[in-house]
Design a protein around this motif. Structure first.
Motif, PDB file in Angstrom:
ATOM      1  N   VAL A   1      27.046   0.536  56.771  1.00 54.82           N
ATOM      2  CA  VAL A   1      27.043   1.953  55.789  1.00 54.82           C
ATOM      3  C   VAL A   1      28.009   2.889  56.462  1.00 54.82           C
ATOM      4  CG1 VAL A   1      24.781   1.596  54.748  1.00 54.82           C
ATOM      5  CG2 VAL A   1      24.927   2.487  57.097  1.00 54.82           C
ATOM      6  N   ASP A   2      28.152   2.879  57.730  1.00 50.25           N
ATOM      7  CA  ASP A   2      29.008   3.786  58.637  1.00 50.25           C
ATOM      8  C   ASP A   2      30.706   3.404  58.479  1.00 50.25           C
ATOM      9  OD1 ASP A   2      28.948   1.586  60.197  1.00 50.25           O
ATOM     10  OD2 ASP A   2      28.606   2.896  61.880  1.00 50.25           O
ATOM     11  N   GLY A   3      30.837   2.207  57.714  1.00 48.78           N
ATOM     12  CA  GLY A   3      32.186   1.772  57.731  1.00 48.78           C
ATOM     13  C   GLY A   3      32.875   0.869  58.866  1.00 48.78           C
ATOM     14  N   TYR A   4      31.810   0.513  59.677  1.00 47.16           N
ATOM     15  CA  TYR A   4      32.258  -0.386  60.863  1.00 47.16           C
ATOM     16  C   TYR A   4      32.218  -1.759  60.017  1.00 47.16           C
ATOM     17  CZ  TYR A   4      32.168  -1.770  65.746  1.00 47.16           C
ATOM     18  OH  TYR A   4      32.205  -2.282  66.839  1.00 47.16           O
ATOM     19  N   THR A   5      33.430  -2.431  60.411  1.00 44.30           N
ATOM     20  CA  THR A   5      33.960  -3.710  59.637  1.00 44.30           C
ATOM     21  C   THR A   5      34.217  -4.774  60.870  1.00 44.30           C
ATOM     22  OG1 THR A   5      34.803  -2.323  57.967  1.00 44.30           O
ATOM     23  CG2 THR A   5      35.643  -4.579  58.251  1.00 44.30           C
TER      24      THR A   5
ATOM     25  N   ARG B   1      23.505  -6.408  75.451  1.00 46.55           N
ATOM     26  CA  ARG B   1      24.344  -5.543  76.450  1.00 46.55           C
ATOM     27  C   ARG B   1      25.152  -4.730  75.683  1.00 46.55           C
ATOM     28  NH1 ARG B   1      24.499  -9.971  80.328  1.00 46.55           N
ATOM     29  NH2 ARG B   1      24.500 -11.775  79.204  1.00 46.55           N
ATOM     30  N   SER B   2      24.715  -3.371  76.224  1.00 44.05           N
ATOM     31  CA  SER B   2      25.414  -2.178  75.664  1.00 44.05           C
ATOM     32  C   SER B   2      26.198  -1.434  76.627  1.00 44.05           C
ATOM     33  CB  SER B   2      24.322  -1.400  74.800  1.00 44.05           C
ATOM     34  OG  SER B   2      24.632  -0.162  74.768  1.00 44.05           O
ATOM     35  N   SER B   3      27.019  -0.727  76.043  1.00 43.45           N
ATOM     36  CA  SER B   3      28.033   0.132  77.166  1.00 43.45           C
ATOM     37  C   SER B   3      26.978   1.418  77.777  1.00 43.45           C
ATOM     38  CB  SER B   3      29.038   0.636  76.534  1.00 43.45           C
ATOM     39  OG  SER B   3      28.867   1.476  75.154  1.00 43.45           O
TER      40      SER B   3
ATOM     41  N   ARG C   1      30.779  -6.684  68.173  1.00 47.91           N
ATOM     42  CA  ARG C   1      30.881  -7.197  66.895  1.00 47.91           C
ATOM     43  C   ARG C   1      29.203  -7.413  66.263  1.00 47.91           C
ATOM     44  NH1 ARG C   1      34.338 -11.517  65.221  1.00 47.91           N
ATOM     45  NH2 ARG C   1      33.056 -12.802  66.726  1.00 47.91           N
ATOM     46  N   TRP C   2      28.549  -6.925  66.926  1.00 45.41           N
ATOM     47  CA  TRP C   2      27.053  -7.002  66.235  1.00 45.41           C
ATOM     48  C   TRP C   2      27.097  -5.910  65.200  1.00 45.41           C
ATOM     49  CZ3 TRP C   2      23.023  -8.752  70.092  1.00 45.41           C
ATOM     50  CH2 TRP C   2      23.476 -10.017  70.905  1.00 45.41           C
ATOM     51  N   ASN C   3      27.393  -6.195  64.053  1.00 45.11           N
ATOM     52  CA  ASN C   3      27.473  -5.044  63.164  1.00 45.11           C
ATOM     53  C   ASN C   3      26.066  -4.587  62.706  1.00 45.11           C
ATOM     54  OD1 ASN C   3      28.538  -3.165  61.423  1.00 45.11           O
ATOM     55  ND2 ASN C   3      29.958  -4.628  60.443  1.00 45.11           N
ATOM     56  N   LYS C   4      25.665  -3.406  62.900  1.00 47.17           N
ATOM     57  CA  LYS C   4      24.611  -2.787  62.562  1.00 47.17           C
ATOM     58  C   LYS C   4      24.595  -2.106  61.298  1.00 47.17           C
ATOM     59  CE  LYS C   4      25.070   0.284  66.106  1.00 47.17           C
ATOM     60  NZ  LYS C   4      24.709   1.218  67.247  1.00 47.17           N
ATOM     61  N   PHE C   5      23.467  -1.717  60.632  1.00 49.62           N
ATOM     62  CA  PHE C   5      23.383  -1.313  59.193  1.00 49.62           C
ATOM     63  C   PHE C   5      24.350  -2.077  58.381  1.00 49.62           C
ATOM     64  CE2 PHE C   5      24.907   2.125  62.270  1.00 49.62           C
ATOM     65  CZ  PHE C   5      23.976   2.422  62.860  1.00 49.62           C
TER      66      PHE C   5
HETATM   67  N1  LIG Z   1      27.653  -0.542  62.093  1.00 46.64           N
HETATM   68  C1  LIG Z   1      27.981  -0.249  63.447  1.00 46.64           C
HETATM   69  N2  LIG Z   1      27.674  -1.398  64.289  1.00 46.64           N
HETATM   70  C2  LIG Z   1      28.227  -1.276  65.458  1.00 46.64           C
HETATM   71  C3  LIG Z   1      28.828  -0.223  66.082  1.00 46.64           C
HETATM   72  C4  LIG Z   1      28.981   0.927  65.353  1.00 46.64           C
HETATM   73  O1  LIG Z   1      29.504   1.929  65.493  1.00 46.64           O
HETATM   74  N3  LIG Z   1      28.545   0.926  63.844  1.00 46.64           N
HETATM   75  N4  LIG Z   1      29.178  -0.108  67.569  1.00 46.64           N
HETATM   76  C5  LIG Z   1      29.538  -1.381  68.051  1.00 46.64           C
HETATM   77  C6  LIG Z   1      29.541  -1.390  69.546  1.00 46.64           C
HETATM   78  S1  LIG Z   1      30.814  -0.624  70.258  1.00 46.64           S
HETATM   79  C7  LIG Z   1      28.361  -1.566  70.395  1.00 46.64           C
HETATM   80  S2  LIG Z   1      28.700  -1.583  72.130  1.00 46.64           S
HETATM   81  C8  LIG Z   1      27.268  -1.970  69.757  1.00 46.64           C
HETATM   82  C9  LIG Z   1      25.945  -1.265  70.524  1.00 46.64           C
HETATM   83  O2  LIG Z   1      26.287   0.240  70.230  1.00 46.64           O
HETATM   84  P1  LIG Z   1      24.919   1.216  70.648  1.00 46.64           P
HETATM   85  O3  LIG Z   1      24.875   0.898  71.954  1.00 46.64           O
HETATM   86  O4  LIG Z   1      25.834   2.289  70.130  1.00 46.64           O
HETATM   87  O5  LIG Z   1      23.814   0.684  69.723  1.00 46.64           O
HETATM   88  O6  LIG Z   1      26.967  -1.962  68.378  1.00 46.64           O
HETATM   89  C10 LIG Z   1      28.211  -2.431  67.880  1.00 46.64           C
HETATM   90  N5  LIG Z   1      27.719  -2.359  66.502  1.00 46.64           N
END
Ligand SMILES: Nc1nc2c(c(=O)[nH]1)N[C@H]1C(S)=C(S)[C@@H](COP(=O)(O)O)O[C@H]1N2
Ligand SMILES: [Mo]
Length: 170
Positions: A107-111, A69-71, A159-163
């Motif tokens: 890698v983008d600092g998202y924690t 589910r994405s915004s 909270r599904w942390n990418k990269f």
């Molecule tokens: N590393 C990382 N993970 C992240 C984010 C991000 O900015 N960086 N955004 C989050 C948010 S707010 C959402 S809704 C989901 C899906 O983001 P997307 O639709 O931009 O892929 O990934 C989450 N994981």
């Protein structure tokens, strides 16, 4: 120049040098994380383990379906492939009974902080590396990989942390 000015300049040069040195370490980690699919594990500010893709493949492989589910796009049912985060920690002799949380950093600092309890839950927190049987491309190729955290008990993906790059256990 008088002594005070010289001292001030020397202090500034030192600060710039130290910052550059620290940034170089950080950007090397970012590059390795993205290009070589390495995950760094830290404990009390010290790096305690490096995890390579081969190490991930040595763990029990898991496949499951989950709705993303994405915004900004419609819901999508995806098939994920990866490993349970708790299996990786157990493999590295990190006991979730002895720590409070696992902080995931990308890698983008998202924690994102995960409590030890939620990591211990069955079928909840995964490190995935494939979606619908395709590897997750790195950030600069428009992907969310090479690794992404999936939290099945979280209905939305914030909270599904990418990269994924680092795990701090503390
Ligand atoms: N590393 C990382 N993970 C992240 C984010 C991000 O900015 N960086 N955004 C989050 C948010 S707010 C959402 S809704 C989901 C899906 O983001 P997307 O639709 O931009 O892929 O990934 C989450 N994981
Ligand atoms: Mo979001």
């Amino acid at each position: 120049m008088n002594k005070k000015v010289l001292t001030a300049v020397a202090v500034l040069v030192l600060i710039v040098a130290v910052t550059a040195y620290l940034n170089a370490g950080e950007s090397e980690e970012r590059a390795r994380s993205q290009e070589e699919a390495t995950i760094f594990i830290n404990h009390e500010g010290e790096q305690v383990a490096e995890v390579e893709f081969d190490n991930i493949l040595d763990l029990e492989q898991q496949e499951f379906e989950e709705t993303l589910r994405s915004s900004d796009s419609p819901d999508r049912d995806n098939m994920y492939t990866g490993v349970a985060l708790k299996d990786l920690l157990a493999d590295r002799d990190i006991s979730l009974d002895e720590i409070e949380q696992v902080v995931t950093r990308a890698v983008d600092g998202y924690t994102v902080a995960l409590s030890a309890e939620e990591v211990l839950e069955e079928d909840n927190v995964y490190i995935v590396y494939k979606v619908n049987d395709k590897p997750l491309p790195p950030k600069e190729e428009g992907g969310s990989g090479p690794y992404q955290i999936v939290i099945r008990n979280d209905d939305f993906g914030q909270r599904w942390n990418k990269f994924l790059m680092e795990l701090d256990v503390n």
